[in-house]
Design an enzyme around this catalytic site. Structure first.
Site, PDB file in Angstrom:
ATOM      1  N   THR A 114       0.817  -1.207   0.000  1.00  0.00           N
ATOM      2  CA  THR A 114       0.000   0.000   0.000  1.00  0.00           C
ATOM      3  C   THR A 114       0.856   1.264   0.000  1.00  0.00           C
ATOM      4  O   THR A 114       0.438   2.305  -0.516  1.00  0.00           O
ATOM      5  CB  THR A 114      -0.938   0.003   1.229  1.00  0.00           C
ATOM      6  OG1 THR A 114      -1.779  -1.150   1.162  1.00  0.00           O
ATOM      7  CG2 THR A 114      -1.803   1.246   1.286  1.00  0.00           C
ATOM      8  N   TYR A 150       6.285 -12.138   5.106  1.00  0.00           N
ATOM      9  CA  TYR A 150       5.168 -11.536   4.365  1.00  0.00           C
ATOM     10  C   TYR A 150       5.007 -12.281   3.047  1.00  0.00           C
ATOM     11  O   TYR A 150       5.904 -12.265   2.201  1.00  0.00           O
ATOM     12  CB  TYR A 150       5.467 -10.051   4.146  1.00  0.00           C
ATOM     13  CG  TYR A 150       4.500  -9.262   3.285  1.00  0.00           C
ATOM     14  CD1 TYR A 150       3.214  -9.717   2.987  1.00  0.00           C
ATOM     15  CD2 TYR A 150       4.880  -8.024   2.772  1.00  0.00           C
ATOM     16  CE1 TYR A 150       2.348  -8.972   2.206  1.00  0.00           C
ATOM     17  CE2 TYR A 150       4.018  -7.267   1.988  1.00  0.00           C
ATOM     18  CZ  TYR A 150       2.755  -7.745   1.706  1.00  0.00           C
ATOM     19  OH  TYR A 150       1.906  -7.001   0.920  1.00  0.00           O
ATOM     20  N   LYS A 153       2.502 -12.311   7.808  1.00  0.00           N
ATOM     21  CA  LYS A 153       1.319 -11.735   7.176  1.00  0.00           C
ATOM     22  C   LYS A 153       1.073 -12.522   5.899  1.00  0.00           C
ATOM     23  O   LYS A 153       1.971 -12.688   5.066  1.00  0.00           O
ATOM     24  CB  LYS A 153       1.558 -10.262   6.840  1.00  0.00           C
ATOM     25  CG  LYS A 153       0.448  -9.641   5.996  1.00  0.00           C
ATOM     26  CD  LYS A 153       0.873  -8.305   5.394  1.00  0.00           C
ATOM     27  CE  LYS A 153      -0.205  -7.759   4.461  1.00  0.00           C
ATOM     28  NZ  LYS A 153       0.238  -6.554   3.734  1.00  0.00           N
ATOM     29  N   VAL A 190      -3.704  -7.011   8.536  1.00  0.00           N
ATOM     30  CA  VAL A 190      -2.865  -5.925   8.037  1.00  0.00           C
ATOM     31  C   VAL A 190      -3.633  -5.347   6.860  1.00  0.00           C
ATOM     32  O   VAL A 190      -3.687  -5.943   5.782  1.00  0.00           O
ATOM     33  CB  VAL A 190      -1.467  -6.399   7.617  1.00  0.00           C
ATOM     34  CG1 VAL A 190      -0.636  -5.206   7.139  1.00  0.00           C
ATOM     35  CG2 VAL A 190      -0.773  -7.092   8.781  1.00  0.00           C
TER      36      VAL A 190
END
Length: 306
Positions: free
Chosen positions: A47, A137, A166, A208
């Protein structure tokens, strides 16, 4: 060691029209999110347009968020990069800057075997203090590389500073397998905003969320309701969250996030090229949909969450 939990917001990186980072607005966004009740901050991930930024820009964004948060909420900086050398530079900087931990995406674009991925994470874990938390991640739809459960298990068992992961793909069977690692000690968060409630029900520690960088309120509401064991309320708010997730394109186009923040008074500005900002028509349509969503919440007497 600190871990991520609850509503961990994957932060947008505000920028000027020329593509330069707007650090003052980054600090303002940090304050905005904390004021809305998010539990943790996660700057410079997908993001945050991570790979479009220079190392120096990434360092300064990290320092800006850490300084603005001022230890009020945990800040885990995403430091994954194209090369091991760059990743280590950012990881060591995160430690020095006072981050509470880091997130590290798998190797990207070029195919990587399980052995490659394991060696990559082992290199990072060995280079950092044993009490500095690291999150793996996995976002295979963008990175091109899956994170095998057996690799995660070996890493979690071998390196005490690898505390969680994540997982940003909507595969509940894989999520279940990640949750089985190292029993209750290994932290797992979903990166799929629309699956927040079911992921919590499975045992995840939180989400998240990129959408929460624009509208944190429904996600905070979901988590508080779940903690209070009010599952009906959590499910109802998930339905409202699903609507805003769809309106904001679920993060597939960060320009929607930045336009949404502009609508809320945060000068998130432009996306860095080659992606483009929303044109006038798309921006007007977005504002109309946002206003309709807010009106719907008002009619249902849910505006108190704002």
């Amino acid at each position: 060691m600190k871990k991520l939990f609850g509503v961990t917001t994957a932060m947008v990186t505000p920028m000027y029209a020329n593509g330069e980072v707007n650090y003052s607005e980054t600090a303002k966004l940090t304050e905005f999110l904390i004021s809305k009740g998010v539990d943790c901050l996660y700057p410079l991930g997908t993001t945050g347009e991570m790979l479009k930024l220079s190392l120096e820009e990434r360092k300064e964004v990290a320092e800006t968020v850490i300084r603005a948060a001022n230890q009020r909420v945990p800040v885990f900086v995403h430091i994954g990069a194209m090369t091991v050398k760059e990743t280590l530079v950012l990881a060591e900087h995160a430690v020095q800057a006072g981050a509470d931990g880091i997130g590290v995406v798998t190797p990207i674009y070029f195919p990587a075997s399980g052995e490659d991925i394991e060696h990559y994470y082992a290199t990072i874990a060995n280079a950092l203090p044993k009490d500095f938390p690291i999150y793996l991640y996995s976002i295979p739809q963008l990175s091109g590389n899956e994170l095998p459960v057996k690799v995660v298990k070996r890493l979690a068992e071998s390196y005490p500073n690898i505390v969680g992961m994540k997982y940003s793909y909507p595969d509940f069977l894989m999520l279940k397998d990640y949750l089985s690692i190292r029993s209750n000690d290994f932290s797992v968060l979903t990166g799929t905003d629309a699956l927040f409630v079911p992921a919590l029900a499975m045992g995840c520690d939180g989400v998240v969320s990129g959408v929460s960088s624009v509208y944190p309120e429904p996600f905070v509401h979901i988590y508080r309701s779940f903690q209070a064991m009010d599952l009906n309320d959590a499910r109802e708010m998930q339905r409202h969250a699903d609507r805003i997730i769809k309106i904001l394109q679920a993060g597939a186009n960060i320009a929607y996030f930045k336009s949404g923040l502009e609508h809320r008074g945060i000068k998130a500005g432009s996306v860095k090229g080659p992606q483009q900002d929303l044109n006038k028509r798309l921006n007007e349509e977005l504002v109309q949909e946002l206003n309709e969503w807010i009106s719907e919440l008002s009619e249902k007497k849910l505006m108190s969450i704002y």
